[in-house]
Design an enzyme around this catalytic site. Structure first.
Site, PDB file in Angstrom:
ATOM      1  N   PRO A  16       0.784  -1.246   0.000  1.00 52.51           N
ATOM      2  CA  PRO A  16       0.000   0.000   0.000  1.00 52.51           C
ATOM      3  C   PRO A  16       0.816   1.297   0.000  1.00 52.51           C
ATOM      4  CG  PRO A  16       0.018  -0.942   2.181  1.00 52.51           C
ATOM      5  CD  PRO A  16       0.748  -1.915   1.296  1.00 52.51           C
ATOM      6  N   CYS A  17       1.468   1.578  -1.098  1.00 48.76           N
ATOM      7  CA  CYS A  17       2.255   2.810  -1.224  1.00 48.76           C
ATOM      8  C   CYS A  17       1.363   4.052  -1.194  1.00 48.76           C
ATOM      9  CB  CYS A  17       3.119   2.778  -2.475  1.00 48.76           C
ATOM     10  SG  CYS A  17       2.231   2.419  -3.994  1.00 48.76           S
ATOM     11  N   HIS A  18       0.080   3.888  -1.460  1.00 52.42           N
ATOM     12  CA  HIS A  18      -0.850   5.024  -1.412  1.00 52.42           C
ATOM     13  C   HIS A  18      -1.051   5.536   0.009  1.00 52.42           C
ATOM     14  CE1 HIS A  18      -3.361   1.437  -0.785  1.00 52.42           C
ATOM     15  NE2 HIS A  18      -4.155   2.226  -0.060  1.00 52.42           N
TER      16      HIS A  18
END
Length: 154
Positions: free
Chosen positions: A120-122
């Site tokens: 989950p880089c967001h």
């Protein structure tokens, strides 16, 4: 064997690349192309993404393989531990991996994450709380964070 599939979500298309029954790439694209190949895990990938976008899934069980530098792998491992519906700053991630002044390098590694949503880089934001830098576009980052906020208290 390689499988390429274009998944349609409520925020647009995502290109999924599976090799030897491991997802190796998942990222937002602006246009859908032709699907090709097959994989034993494709049905599971689609099911888990459907559940995520409906707010029914917070963690993924899809098998994946990452390729990157040792530093990138450290960053991606740290990203995978950010809880659903929460955010961390680039500085937080840098401190977490014992690279206190490396927040810019963390940003570069974050941008190279090959498996969006699952890693989950967001969930990584600027230290001031602003949304900055997202390979799939800031509107995508905002939509993913809003989706998680909506369902994180259920």
């Amino acid at each position: 064997m390689e499988c390429i599939y274009f998944y349609k979500s409520n925020i647009g298309y995502f290109k999924i690349v599976i090799v030897d029954d491991y997802i190796i790439n998942l990222h937002k694209v602006t246009t859908k192309e032709q699907n090709h190949g097959t994989s034993k895990i494709l049905t599971k990938v689609i099911k888990e993404l459907d559940e995520y976008f409906k707010g029914e899934r917070q963690n993924f069980t899809i098998p994946y393989k990452l390729k990157g530098t040792p530093f990138q792998m450290k960053v991606w491992n740290a990203l995978s531990k950010i809880p659903y519906g929460q955010t961390r700053s680039y500085k937080d991630i840098a401190e977490n991996i014992n690279c206190t002044k490396g927040y810019r390098a963390v940003g570069l590694a974050n941008n190279k994450n090959p498996i969006a949503i699952i890693i989950p880089c967001h969930r990584v934001i600027g230290i001031n709380g602003k949304l900055i830098g997202y390979r799939g576009g800031l509107e995508t980052k905002e939509a993913l964070l809003e989706l998680e906020q909506k369902f994180s208290n259920k």
